[in-house]
Design a protein around this motif. Structure first.
Motif, PDB file in Angstrom:
ATOM      1  N   GLY A 105     -69.257  63.339  21.273  1.00  0.00           N
ATOM      2  CA  GLY A 105     -68.918  62.307  22.245  1.00  0.00           C
ATOM      3  C   GLY A 105     -67.960  62.804  23.299  1.00  0.00           C
ATOM      4  N   ALA A 106     -67.452  61.872  24.097  1.00  0.00           N
ATOM      5  CA  ALA A 106     -66.523  62.182  25.174  1.00  0.00           C
ATOM      6  C   ALA A 106     -65.147  62.503  24.597  1.00  0.00           C
ATOM      7  N   VAL A 107     -64.538  63.572  25.098  1.00  0.00           N
ATOM      8  CA  VAL A 107     -63.266  64.054  24.578  1.00  0.00           C
ATOM      9  C   VAL A 107     -62.151  63.764  25.581  1.00  0.00           C
ATOM     10  N   TYR A 108     -61.024  63.306  25.055  1.00  0.00           N
ATOM     11  CA  TYR A 108     -59.837  63.034  25.859  1.00  0.00           C
ATOM     12  C   TYR A 108     -58.645  63.729  25.211  1.00  0.00           C
ATOM     13  N   GLY A 109     -57.655  64.063  26.030  1.00  0.00           N
ATOM     14  CA  GLY A 109     -56.458  64.691  25.498  1.00  0.00           C
ATOM     15  C   GLY A 109     -55.499  65.017  26.620  1.00  0.00           C
ATOM     16  N   THR A 110     -54.659  66.020  26.387  1.00  0.00           N
ATOM     17  CA  THR A 110     -53.872  66.596  27.462  1.00  0.00           C
ATOM     18  C   THR A 110     -54.672  67.781  27.998  1.00  0.00           C
ATOM     19  N   PRO A 111     -54.310  68.323  29.154  1.00  0.00           N
ATOM     20  CA  PRO A 111     -55.103  69.436  29.680  1.00  0.00           C
ATOM     21  C   PRO A 111     -55.257  70.603  28.714  1.00  0.00           C
ATOM     22  N   GLU A 112     -54.276  70.775  27.818  1.00  0.00           N
ATOM     23  CA  GLU A 112     -54.321  71.912  26.904  1.00  0.00           C
ATOM     24  C   GLU A 112     -54.824  71.576  25.504  1.00  0.00           C
ATOM     25  N   THR A 113     -54.938  70.273  25.162  1.00  0.00           N
ATOM     26  CA  THR A 113     -55.224  69.922  23.772  1.00  0.00           C
ATOM     27  C   THR A 113     -56.138  68.707  23.668  1.00  0.00           C
ATOM     28  N   PRO A 114     -57.323  68.836  23.049  1.00  0.00           N
ATOM     29  CA  PRO A 114     -58.149  67.650  22.778  1.00  0.00           C
ATOM     30  C   PRO A 114     -57.534  66.822  21.658  1.00  0.00           C
ATOM     31  N   LEU A 115     -57.502  65.502  21.852  1.00  0.00           N
ATOM     32  CA  LEU A 115     -56.865  64.617  20.881  1.00  0.00           C
ATOM     33  C   LEU A 115     -57.773  63.512  20.376  1.00  0.00           C
ATOM     34  N   LEU A 116     -58.788  63.155  21.150  1.00  0.00           N
ATOM     35  CA  LEU A 116     -59.590  61.981  20.826  1.00  0.00           C
ATOM     36  C   LEU A 116     -61.036  62.234  21.227  1.00  0.00           C
ATOM     37  N   GLU A 117     -61.982  61.843  20.353  1.00  0.00           N
ATOM     38  CA  GLU A 117     -63.403  61.934  20.677  1.00  0.00           C
ATOM     39  C   GLU A 117     -64.024  60.548  20.478  1.00  0.00           C
ATOM     40  N   LEU A 118     -64.657  60.042  21.533  1.00  0.00           N
ATOM     41  CA  LEU A 118     -65.285  58.727  21.498  1.00  0.00           C
ATOM     42  C   LEU A 118     -66.788  58.904  21.345  1.00  0.00           C
ATOM     43  N   VAL A 119     -67.308  58.446  20.217  1.00  0.00           N
ATOM     44  CA  VAL A 119     -68.716  58.628  19.874  1.00  0.00           C
ATOM     45  C   VAL A 119     -69.447  57.318  20.119  1.00  0.00           C
ATOM     46  N   HIS A 120     -70.483  57.361  20.953  1.00  0.00           N
ATOM     47  CA  HIS A 120     -71.198  56.145  21.334  1.00  0.00           C
ATOM     48  C   HIS A 120     -72.072  55.665  20.179  1.00  0.00           C
ATOM     49  N   ARG A 121     -71.790  54.480  19.676  1.00  0.00           N
ATOM     50  CA  ARG A 121     -72.578  53.854  18.617  1.00  0.00           C
ATOM     51  C   ARG A 121     -72.911  52.424  19.043  1.00  0.00           C
ATOM     52  N   PRO A 122     -73.898  52.241  19.932  1.00  0.00           N
ATOM     53  CA  PRO A 122     -74.173  50.909  20.475  1.00  0.00           C
ATOM     54  C   PRO A 122     -74.632  49.900  19.440  1.00  0.00           C
ATOM     55  N   ASP A 123     -75.164  50.381  18.296  1.00  0.00           N
ATOM     56  CA  ASP A 123     -75.667  49.464  17.278  1.00  0.00           C
ATOM     57  C   ASP A 123     -74.629  49.148  16.207  1.00  0.00           C
ATOM     58  N   ALA A 124     -73.419  49.697  16.330  1.00  0.00           N
ATOM     59  CA  ALA A 124     -72.387  49.458  15.316  1.00  0.00           C
ATOM     60  C   ALA A 124     -71.853  48.033  15.414  1.00  0.00           C
ATOM     61  N   GLN A 125     -71.558  47.453  14.266  1.00  0.00           N
ATOM     62  CA  GLN A 125     -70.929  46.142  14.222  1.00  0.00           C
ATOM     63  C   GLN A 125     -69.439  46.282  14.547  1.00  0.00           C
ATOM     64  N   PRO A 126     -68.830  45.258  15.123  1.00  0.00           N
ATOM     65  CA  PRO A 126     -67.401  45.346  15.422  1.00  0.00           C
ATOM     66  C   PRO A 126     -66.571  45.594  14.167  1.00  0.00           C
ATOM     67  N   ASP A 127     -65.483  46.310  14.342  1.00  0.00           N
ATOM     68  CA  ASP A 127     -64.566  46.583  13.241  1.00  0.00           C
ATOM     69  C   ASP A 127     -64.045  45.278  12.647  1.00  0.00           C
ATOM     70  N   ASP A 128     -63.837  45.274  11.334  1.00  0.00           N
ATOM     71  CA  ASP A 128     -63.283  44.128  10.625  1.00  0.00           C
ATOM     72  C   ASP A 128     -61.942  44.546  10.027  1.00  0.00           C
ATOM     73  N   PRO A 129     -60.818  43.997  10.487  1.00  0.00           N
ATOM     74  CA  PRO A 129     -59.511  44.423  10.000  1.00  0.00           C
ATOM     75  C   PRO A 129     -59.266  44.126   8.529  1.00  0.00           C
ATOM     76  N   ARG A 130     -60.171  43.371   7.901  1.00  0.00           N
ATOM     77  CA  ARG A 130     -60.026  43.105   6.460  1.00  0.00           C
ATOM     78  C   ARG A 130     -60.687  44.198   5.628  1.00  0.00           C
ATOM     79  N   GLU A 131     -61.382  45.117   6.297  1.00  0.00           N
ATOM     80  CA  GLU A 131     -62.015  46.228   5.606  1.00  0.00           C
ATOM     81  C   GLU A 131     -61.206  47.503   5.807  1.00  0.00           C
ATOM     82  N   ALA A 132     -61.536  48.514   5.014  1.00  0.00           N
ATOM     83  CA  ALA A 132     -60.908  49.812   5.189  1.00  0.00           C
ATOM     84  C   ALA A 132     -61.284  50.380   6.554  1.00  0.00           C
ATOM     85  N   GLY A 133     -60.388  51.157   7.123  1.00  0.00           N
ATOM     86  CA  GLY A 133     -60.650  51.751   8.430  1.00  0.00           C
ATOM     87  C   GLY A 133     -59.363  52.179   9.087  1.00  0.00           C
ATOM     88  N   LEU A 134     -59.346  52.099  10.412  1.00  0.00           N
ATOM     89  CA  LEU A 134     -58.195  52.551  11.182  1.00  0.00           C
ATOM     90  C   LEU A 134     -57.178  51.429  11.352  1.00  0.00           C
TER      91      LEU A 134
END
Length: 269
Positions: A46-75
């Motif tokens: 997916g698309a990578v974001y960070g500082t110019p010297e360090t990648p920190l985050l990758e956003l992976v496109h999952r259009p069919d994913a259900q929205p996150d549920d804060p009552r479940e395990a996760g982030l």
């Protein structure tokens, strides 16, 4: 006791974090404009974001994913560590004061000072700066932490509020730690304190904090809303965590926690 002065100097630390998102453009704009990360192109997934010297985050496109549920395990949140208190004050002045971006909390944890907010798909974000590790208190092998109101007047005393000086995430910004929602703390400890290689740094009611190198925590786990949850299904939110491994004889590999989060180990020389 040897205490690392920065989490990235520990035997294990957090590299990049991957999130499954339904709208990568909107979520990416948040991490660019509010967190201050820069687009670094495409990664393997997916698309990578960070500082110019360090990648920190990758956003992976999952259009069919259900929205996150804060009552479940996760982030629970991804925590971006700024290099110093002045940088935290500049970020808070720009985002919270000048732009009036809604913030969900501001806390003094004794070892650090932090602000909390969420991205457009509900993924928690912490922006924080550490206090000097020389001032941390360890007692019986546990670091002393708390959650107190943040003294923003003291923080803003670091800068001239009349002269905006925020220009995105400064050099040296890293993912200092990641905080997870889990289904069971004992089961979580069995994995993260076992084959995953972390050590218990301290506990809160319903939460454990794990690290290496006597950092206050590289990984947090809690059951505040997710107790009893099982393996995560096809939802937005956390996909995998890169673990930078500086231990002797480190090898690349993948471990999966009981709730489906991958830990991808990358040797660092």
């Amino acid at each position: 006791m040897d205490i690392v002065t920065h989490p990235s100097l520990a035997p294990l630390s957090i590299g990049r974090v991957a999130l499954a998102v339904r709208d990568p453009e909107t979520v990416g704009a948040f991490y660019r404009d509010v967190v201050g990360l820069v687009p670094l192109g495409r990664g393997a997934e997916g698309a990578v974001y960070g500082t110019p010297e360090t990648p920190l985050l990758e956003l992976v496109h999952r259009p069919d994913a259900q929205p996150d549920d804060p009552r479940e395990a996760g982030l629970f949140h991804t925590a971006f560590l700024l290099p110093d208190r002045e940088s935290l004050a500049e970020w808070a002045a720009e985002i919270g004061v000048r732009r009036q971006v809604p913030l969900e909390g501001a806390s003094d944890h004794i070892v650090s000072e932090a602000f909390y907010l969420s991205d457009p798909e509900g993924n928690g974000v912490e922006i924080y700066a550490d206090r000097p590790s020389s001032g941390w208190t360890w007692r019986d092998g546990a670091v002393q932490m708390a959650t107190k109101p943040l003294d923003t007047n003291s923080l803003f005393g670091e800068i001239d509020l009349s002269e905006p000086d925020w220009d995105g995430a400064p050099e040296g910004t890293t993912v200092g730690h990641i905080h997870l929602r889990v289904g069971d703390l004992k089961e979580s400890d069995g994995f993260y304190l076992g084959e995953a290689g972390f050590e218990l740094a301290t506990t809160y009611p319903g939460a454990h904090f794990l690290s290496t190198g006597h950092y206050h925590h590289h990984i947090g786990t809690n059951v505040w809303r997710s107790a009893g949850s099982g393996r995560r299904g096809n939802r937005t939110g956390l996909l995998w965590i890169e673990v930078l491994d500086r231990r002797a004889n480190a090898k690349a590999g993948v471990l999966t926690d009981p709730w489906g989060t991958e830990l991808r180990y990358s040797p660092v020389s």
